[in-house]
Design a protein around this motif. Sequence first.
Motif, PDB file in Angstrom:
ATOM      1  N   THR A 101       0.784  -1.240   0.000  1.00 55.69           N
ATOM      2  CA  THR A 101       0.000   0.000   0.000  1.00 55.69           C
ATOM      3  C   THR A 101       0.816   1.291   0.000  1.00 55.69           C
ATOM      4  O   THR A 101       0.279   2.341  -0.331  1.00 55.69           O
ATOM      5  N   LYS A 102       2.087   1.226   0.373  1.00 54.34           N
ATOM      6  CA  LYS A 102       2.927   2.432   0.459  1.00 54.34           C
ATOM      7  C   LYS A 102       4.273   2.183  -0.218  1.00 54.34           C
ATOM      8  O   LYS A 102       5.323   2.504   0.324  1.00 54.34           O
ATOM      9  N   PHE A 103       4.223   1.600  -1.382  1.00 55.71           N
ATOM     10  CA  PHE A 103       5.445   1.155  -2.048  1.00 55.71           C
ATOM     11  C   PHE A 103       6.454   2.286  -2.245  1.00 55.71           C
ATOM     12  O   PHE A 103       7.639   2.124  -1.975  1.00 55.71           O
ATOM     13  N   SER A 104       6.012   3.420  -2.714  1.00 55.43           N
ATOM     14  CA  SER A 104       6.963   4.514  -2.977  1.00 55.43           C
ATOM     15  C   SER A 104       7.621   5.009  -1.691  1.00 55.43           C
ATOM     16  O   SER A 104       8.806   5.337  -1.698  1.00 55.43           O
ATOM     17  N   GLN A 105       6.881   5.015  -0.575  1.00 55.89           N
ATOM     18  CA  GLN A 105       7.476   5.419   0.700  1.00 55.89           C
ATOM     19  C   GLN A 105       8.512   4.395   1.165  1.00 55.89           C
ATOM     20  O   GLN A 105       9.562   4.763   1.694  1.00 55.89           O
ATOM     21  N   VAL A 106       8.216   3.109   0.974  1.00 53.77           N
ATOM     22  CA  VAL A 106       9.178   2.059   1.325  1.00 53.77           C
ATOM     23  C   VAL A 106      10.467   2.271   0.531  1.00 53.77           C
ATOM     24  O   VAL A 106      11.570   2.259   1.092  1.00 53.77           O
ATOM     25  N   CYS A 107      10.347   2.504  -0.750  1.00 51.92           N
ATOM     26  CA  CYS A 107      11.516   2.746  -1.604  1.00 51.92           C
ATOM     27  C   CYS A 107      12.281   3.992  -1.160  1.00 51.92           C
ATOM     28  O   CYS A 107      13.519   3.987  -1.134  1.00 51.92           O
TER      29      CYS A 107
END
Length: 122
Positions: A101-107
């Motif tokens: 759900t928060k892929f860009s934040q994880v990256c």
Amino acid sequence: MPVPKNYRMLPQARRLRREMTPQERKLWYLFLKDYPVKIYRQRIIESFIVDFYCASAKLVIELDGQHHFTEQGKHYDAERSQILNSHGLRVIRFTNHDVDTKFSQVCDVIHHAISQTEAIPK
């Protein structure tokens, strides 16, 4: 100095590389595989197999599924992180839900953690 490695775990690490979870697969193929510094998947450190490892940044990236949220899972993860930390490694953890759900934040968190080290040439 390289971290110690239990080579007897190599068949299990290879199997885990072939059978990645959907979240591990997503993070690997959409971000980590082509990252500017080398990142390994399912790397053996001591007698543990970590999800992802960036040796040049001394960074371990773990993706936690449901079993990590039990009391036993939390205790094991804390003990494991302490051992990894004793080798000078930093451990960052994300839930599978975070990757979904928060892929860009994880990256962004991973990139920030690596860019704070000398791993990425300036």
